[in-house]
Design a protein around this motif. Sequence first.
Motif, PDB file in Angstrom:
ATOM      1  N   LEU A   1       0.834  -1.194   0.000  1.00 17.09           N
ATOM      2  CA  LEU A   1       0.000   0.000   0.000  1.00 17.09           C
ATOM      3  C   LEU A   1       0.870   1.245   0.000  1.00 17.09           C
ATOM      4  N   ARG A   2       0.235   2.381  -0.261  1.00 15.89           N
ATOM      5  CA  ARG A   2       0.937   3.665  -0.206  1.00 15.89           C
ATOM      6  C   ARG A   2       0.677   4.307   1.147  1.00 15.89           C
ATOM      7  N   TYR A   3       1.688   4.973   1.657  1.00 15.74           N
ATOM      8  CA  TYR A   3       1.592   5.648   2.950  1.00 15.74           C
ATOM      9  C   TYR A   3       2.191   7.039   2.826  1.00 15.74           C
TER      10      TYR A   3
ATOM     11  N   LYS B   1       5.294  10.034  -5.129  1.00 16.31           N
ATOM     12  CA  LYS B   1       5.130  10.935  -3.989  1.00 16.31           C
ATOM     13  C   LYS B   1       5.834  12.259  -4.222  1.00 16.31           C
ATOM     14  N   VAL B   2       5.303  13.279  -3.551  1.00 17.80           N
ATOM     15  CA  VAL B   2       5.891  14.614  -3.558  1.00 17.80           C
ATOM     16  C   VAL B   2       6.537  14.842  -2.196  1.00 17.80           C
ATOM     17  N   GLN B   3       7.795  15.243  -2.220  1.00 18.73           N
ATOM     18  CA  GLN B   3       8.512  15.541  -0.980  1.00 18.73           C
ATOM     19  C   GLN B   3       8.415  17.036  -0.695  1.00 18.73           C
TER      20      GLN B   3
ATOM     21  N   VAL C   1      -2.471  13.738  -9.241  1.00 17.20           N
ATOM     22  CA  VAL C   1      -1.690  14.082 -10.435  1.00 17.20           C
ATOM     23  C   VAL C   1      -0.682  15.156 -10.027  1.00 17.20           C
ATOM     24  N   VAL C   2       0.539  15.020 -10.519  1.00 15.07           N
ATOM     25  CA  VAL C   2       1.564  16.029 -10.261  1.00 15.07           C
ATOM     26  C   VAL C   2       2.337  16.262 -11.559  1.00 15.07           C
TER      27      VAL C   2
ATOM     28  N   ASN D   1      13.702   8.376  -9.320  1.00 15.01           N
ATOM     29  CA  ASN D   1      12.588   7.608  -9.875  1.00 15.01           C
ATOM     30  C   ASN D   1      11.447   7.464  -8.883  1.00 15.01           C
ATOM     31  N   ASP D   2      11.642   7.916  -7.648  1.00 16.63           N
ATOM     32  CA  ASP D   2      10.681   7.667  -6.579  1.00 16.63           C
ATOM     33  C   ASP D   2       9.837   8.858  -6.174  1.00 16.63           C
TER      34      ASP D   2
END
Length: 188
Positions: A24-26, A71-73, A85-86, A97-98
């Motif tokens: 899952l995504r967290y 993900k956006v940091q 969407v980003v 790549n992450d």
Amino acid sequence: MVANPQFPHMTRQEYLEWEANQELRYEYIDGEVWAMTGGTKPHNRIALNFATSLDTFLAGKGCDVYINDVKVQISALNSYHYPDVVVTCDARDRESNDLVQYPCLIIEVLSPSTETFDRGKKFARYRQIPTLKEYILIASEEICVDCFRRGEQGLWIYSSYTPEDKLTLETLGFSIYVKDLYRQVNFK
């Protein structure tokens, strides 16, 4: 987004190593880990329609469009989020790549369980990203789009759009009719 109390407080590095191995995504906010819940068909279709249109428009223009699994940091706030969407046009984002660190556009498709967070605390966090120029919120249970655009003095300007309106993303020079974002969406 649901807080999961079974996870201990994590450092940023612990989260990144742990999350890379999860099914899952967290999201990660100041040491706390939040499970991301699944979406509905309308939610998915709206994000797909917007991302597909953007990707086609931006082909060959040096910008990249990503959907919900990137993900956006937010470095200044020690957090990571998964927008629907980003878009980034910053070459520095090609080094990973992450994740994306320098987005110019973030789009969130709203659901009843996340709308308050997406409009409030999440948007407050996103505003700390200096490269972010536009933040779009799209309703998934009715046809309604809200756009927040960073003005010349850094203040955010709000605009709301109805089905017959054309939404223009000034940052990218892209326009789309709101009704086209809802193509093949079946509200029940």
